[in-house]
Design a protein around this motif. Sequence first.
Motif, PDB file in Angstrom:
ATOM      1  N   GLY A  77       0.902  -1.072   0.016  1.00  0.00           N
ATOM      2  CA  GLY A  77       0.118  -0.091  -0.154  1.00  0.00           C
ATOM      3  C   GLY A  77       0.858   1.284   0.003  1.00  0.00           C
ATOM      4  O   GLY A  77       0.629   2.162  -0.700  1.00  0.00           O
ATOM      5  N   ALA A  78       1.892   1.183   0.508  1.00  0.00           N
ATOM      6  CA  ALA A  78       2.809   2.466   0.912  1.00  0.00           C
ATOM      7  C   ALA A  78       3.474   2.502  -0.440  1.00  0.00           C
ATOM      8  O   ALA A  78       3.493   3.796  -1.140  1.00  0.00           O
ATOM      9  N   LEU A  79       3.781   1.636  -1.051  1.00  0.00           N
ATOM     10  CA  LEU A  79       4.700   1.671  -2.530  1.00  0.00           C
ATOM     11  C   LEU A  79       3.378   2.075  -3.367  1.00  0.00           C
ATOM     12  O   LEU A  79       3.746   3.183  -4.452  1.00  0.00           O
ATOM     13  N   ALA A  80       2.323   1.573  -3.401  1.00  0.00           N
ATOM     14  CA  ALA A  80       1.205   2.394  -4.455  1.00  0.00           C
ATOM     15  C   ALA A  80       0.873   3.658  -4.283  1.00  0.00           C
ATOM     16  O   ALA A  80       0.698   4.353  -5.136  1.00  0.00           O
ATOM     17  N   THR A  81       0.980   3.838  -2.949  1.00  0.00           N
ATOM     18  CA  THR A  81       0.638   5.418  -2.642  1.00  0.00           C
ATOM     19  C   THR A  81       1.684   6.099  -3.305  1.00  0.00           C
ATOM     20  O   THR A  81       1.521   7.271  -3.623  1.00  0.00           O
ATOM     21  N   VAL A  82       3.081   5.921  -2.862  1.00  0.00           N
ATOM     22  CA  VAL A  82       4.179   6.710  -3.230  1.00  0.00           C
ATOM     23  C   VAL A  82       4.145   6.966  -4.844  1.00  0.00           C
ATOM     24  O   VAL A  82       4.322   8.040  -5.257  1.00  0.00           O
ATOM     25  N   VAL A  83       3.943   5.696  -5.553  1.00  0.00           N
ATOM     26  CA  VAL A  83       3.541   5.872  -6.817  1.00  0.00           C
ATOM     27  C   VAL A  83       2.514   6.721  -7.238  1.00  0.00           C
ATOM     28  O   VAL A  83       2.624   7.533  -8.336  1.00  0.00           O
ATOM     29  N   ALA A  84       1.400   6.519  -6.622  1.00  0.00           N
ATOM     30  CA  ALA A  84       0.306   7.587  -7.090  1.00  0.00           C
ATOM     31  C   ALA A  84       0.690   8.965  -7.131  1.00  0.00           C
ATOM     32  O   ALA A  84       0.308   9.750  -7.813  1.00  0.00           O
ATOM     33  N   ALA A 136      -3.340  16.793 -13.316  1.00  0.00           N
ATOM     34  CA  ALA A 136      -3.472  15.596 -12.945  1.00  0.00           C
ATOM     35  C   ALA A 136      -4.879  14.944 -13.285  1.00  0.00           C
ATOM     36  O   ALA A 136      -5.732  15.950 -13.272  1.00  0.00           O
ATOM     37  N   THR A 137      -5.076  13.818 -13.625  1.00  0.00           N
ATOM     38  CA  THR A 137      -6.299  13.338 -13.995  1.00  0.00           C
ATOM     39  C   THR A 137      -6.918  12.935 -12.715  1.00  0.00           C
ATOM     40  O   THR A 137      -6.636  12.714 -11.802  1.00  0.00           O
ATOM     41  N   THR A 138      -8.327  12.579 -12.978  1.00  0.00           N
ATOM     42  CA  THR A 138      -9.199  12.235 -11.891  1.00  0.00           C
ATOM     43  C   THR A 138      -8.659  10.897 -11.196  1.00  0.00           C
ATOM     44  O   THR A 138      -8.652  10.575 -10.121  1.00  0.00           O
ATOM     45  N   LEU A 139      -8.264  10.049 -12.191  1.00  0.00           N
ATOM     46  CA  LEU A 139      -7.771   8.513 -11.726  1.00  0.00           C
ATOM     47  C   LEU A 139      -6.665   8.560 -10.779  1.00  0.00           C
ATOM     48  O   LEU A 139      -6.274   8.091  -9.925  1.00  0.00           O
ATOM     49  N   GLU A 140      -5.680   9.585 -11.249  1.00  0.00           N
ATOM     50  CA  GLU A 140      -4.454   9.762 -10.518  1.00  0.00           C
ATOM     51  C   GLU A 140      -4.619  10.254  -9.175  1.00  0.00           C
ATOM     52  O   GLU A 140      -4.124   9.920  -8.187  1.00  0.00           O
TER      53      GLU A 140
END
Length: 180
Positions: free
Chosen positions: A14-21, A34-38
């Motif tokens: 989750g931390a990795l996914a958040t950092v990437v986001a 930024a897009t809505t998805l990002e």
Amino acid sequence: MPRVPGDGAFVYAGALATVVAVALTLWARSRLCATTLEAAAIPTFAALILLALFGTPSVHDWLRVYAPAVTLWALTAVMATSLATVPFTERYARRSLPESYWQSPHLHTVNRRLSLVWFGCTALAAAGVTAATAVTRGPAAGETEQYLTLSLYWVVPAVSVLIACRYTEHATNRAGRSSA
């Protein structure tokens, strides 16, 4: 990683996914916007991390099982919301088009269709992952369960993305030819 045993695996994923986001959102803002998805990815993954950090053992078990389906349904909800306003694919299109095309009715129509296809394919993937979760939690067992889970959890989402990608390629090529 949600199915990997160990309390820390989910938090790290989750931390990795958040950092990437966050990194993708900052990068996108530096390019155009930024897009809505990002932008939606950040609170979604952050909420999952908070649940993993502060949740009870039963919450951890729930996350390991249902987090993939929850994130896909969250993505589907964001896509559906964008259909009511500015289709999410339009922001991506604007990154590669001159500003003079941005208000084109044709651009809006093409992107509404593209967003609808991506929404449908993501909803199909979310339904597949949800069904796979139900199968693994249900009374089915053995080899049949493994094949069904593999199909619903991996094949259905992969085929859904492939369909959406092929449609996007087809629609953008056709739109490019019609505007030429």
